[in-house]
Scaffold this active site. Structure first.
Site, PDB file in Angstrom:
ATOM      1  N   ALA A   1     -12.426  18.052 -40.455  1.00  9.91           N
ATOM      2  CA  ALA A   1     -12.746  17.577 -41.800  1.00  9.91           C
ATOM      3  C   ALA A   1     -12.112  18.460 -42.876  1.00  9.91           C
ATOM      4  CB  ALA A   1     -14.257  17.532 -42.003  1.00  9.91           C
ATOM      5  N   LYS A   2     -11.736  19.685 -42.503  1.00 13.81           N
ATOM      6  CA  LYS A   2     -11.044  20.616 -43.404  1.00 13.81           C
ATOM      7  C   LYS A   2     -11.751  20.729 -44.745  1.00 13.81           C
ATOM      8  CE  LYS A   2      -6.618  20.135 -41.005  1.00 13.81           C
ATOM      9  NZ  LYS A   2      -6.952  19.124 -39.970  1.00 13.81           N
TER      10      LYS A   2
END
Lengths: 271, 271
Positions: A95-96
């Protein structure tokens, strides 16, 4: 409670695999027979998971492939399916994420409470204080972007401050400041094998998530030579498109299984 | 088609406001009468929007407050509500996204197609090639993290490469390389007013989104002195918690209106 790090080490050993399969289902690329189903992403994932589970140490769904088409529910079902049927395989939510404290708490809740992921990927640009809300989930893994696999990753990550590229500053802090609960990993792209070697030196046995083998062209033997720990583990070699789209026909699951088995064999030959 | 940049400039002028209100509704902090409703976030936002729309130039919902509790639908409804009732006010989706090309395309689709936001915030750590899929939506705005408002933002953003902090490298590239379609803005925290001055010099008239006034303690007069363009605009002064939680009682909307009106007056006094 088994922590992410323990679960991952067990999985490396019992699965005899360093292969992580990325679950990035793009509706346009799914087999025709699945594409029309209302839960096509989940159905696709389920077949891919069942076909590849013998050859993997972990799964990594990328959240954007779900959120772009309002399919969060299919991401939830995918993670639940793995945890019910393959509870020994950790799930890394790619998801960074990254934001200031109160918002980072919400992102951590998204990853760890809503989706019940075992680990999440995060972006370090905003600084270590923005990672703390994730790290407080001490049984979960937090995998920090360090040197990414894309062609332009050097634009900032390679800039040198105090004779040392920014990516190494990230690695150094991950190893010496942020890893109090032993729950950190780093993302280092297979497309920069020299960096894997240098970063491995900085971080000791820390797990490295390695994208960039397969479609992006990273070289597997060099990655392993440069990245393996003394115990011959320490790596999550991620493949997404080259496994899940190994065939676009009705044999997609068998093709993905063949590809996963084959890559796992290759990885183990070089270990 | 009106672009984000044009819409924002028009809004600055016709609203006579540089105030952006952040829609970060935390269920725990909502008034008791709303908390029990199934669409509490949307109902709260709707009252806040109606109460503050006269004093704002834009709204900025932060996506984590919705995704953490499976409330994407309420985010969709909030954005639609603004666009139907206040079509002159741009909506900035605060998501701080960033990933390699194919995944960044999905994130851009999430922000611009699914949520129909006028602009989105993105993280530059992975490099300019990862911003390109967002920038290709030439009518949309892409607001890049530069110097963030949190206490630890200097950990990487202040590291100096070639005698210049990383945040200035980001600003310089935003101004000279990435802004082909004139659709870029930067995030610069009010808590670092000297940086606002230096970054304003680098980027000319580029819009700067300024969080950190209010709860985080940034100083408004200094921010304006350092950040305004020659046309006395160029800034989106964001306030979230100090406006939307101005009162926790049933008078929350009136209190938010009073606070927004008051801050807008203060901003305009210093312009």
């Amino acid at each position: 409670m088994t922590t992410f790090t323990e679960k991952l080490r067990q999985s490396w050993r019992t699965q005899n695999s360093l292969l992580c399969v990325g679950l990035d289902p793009d509706l346009q690329k799914l087999p025709a027979k699945l594409r029309k189903q209302p839960d096509a992403l989940f159905q696709f994932n389920r077949e891919i998971i069942d076909a590849t589970a013998s050859w993997t140490c972990a799964y990594k769904p990328q959240i954007a492939y779900y959120s772009a088409i309002s399919a969060e529910n299919q991401l939830e079902r995918t993670i639940e399916y793995i945890q019910v049927n393959y509870p020994h395989l950790p799930v890394i939510l790619d998801a960074k994420r990254g934001d200031i404290g109160p918002t980072a708490q919400m992102y951590a809740r998204e990853a760890f409470v809503r989706y019940r992921a075992d680990a999440v990927t995060v972006n370090p640009y905003m600084g270590g204080d923005t990672l703390a809300p994730f790290l407080q989930y001490t049984d979960k893994g937090v995998i920090v972007l360090c040197r990414t696999s894309n062609p332009g990753s050097g634009e900032f990550q390679e800039l040198r401050a105090d004779h040392c590229p920014i990516a190494h500053h990230v690695a150094e802090r991950a190893a010496t400041k942020w890893n109090v609960h032993n729950n950190i990993g780093l993302v280092v792209g297979a497309t920069y094998p020299d960096e894997i070697r240098l970063i491995r030196k900085i971080v000791g046995d820390m797990p490295l998530l390695i994208p960039g083998i397969g479609t992006q062209g990273g070289d597997l033997p060099t990655v392993l030579e440069n990245g393996l720990t003394k115990a011959k583990t320490g790596l999550l070699i991620n493949l997404s498109r080259s496994v899940i789209y190994a065939s676009s026909g009705s044999d997609f699951a068998e093709s993905a299984a063949r590809e996963a088995k084959n890559i796992n064999l290759q990885i183990n030959q070089y270990r």
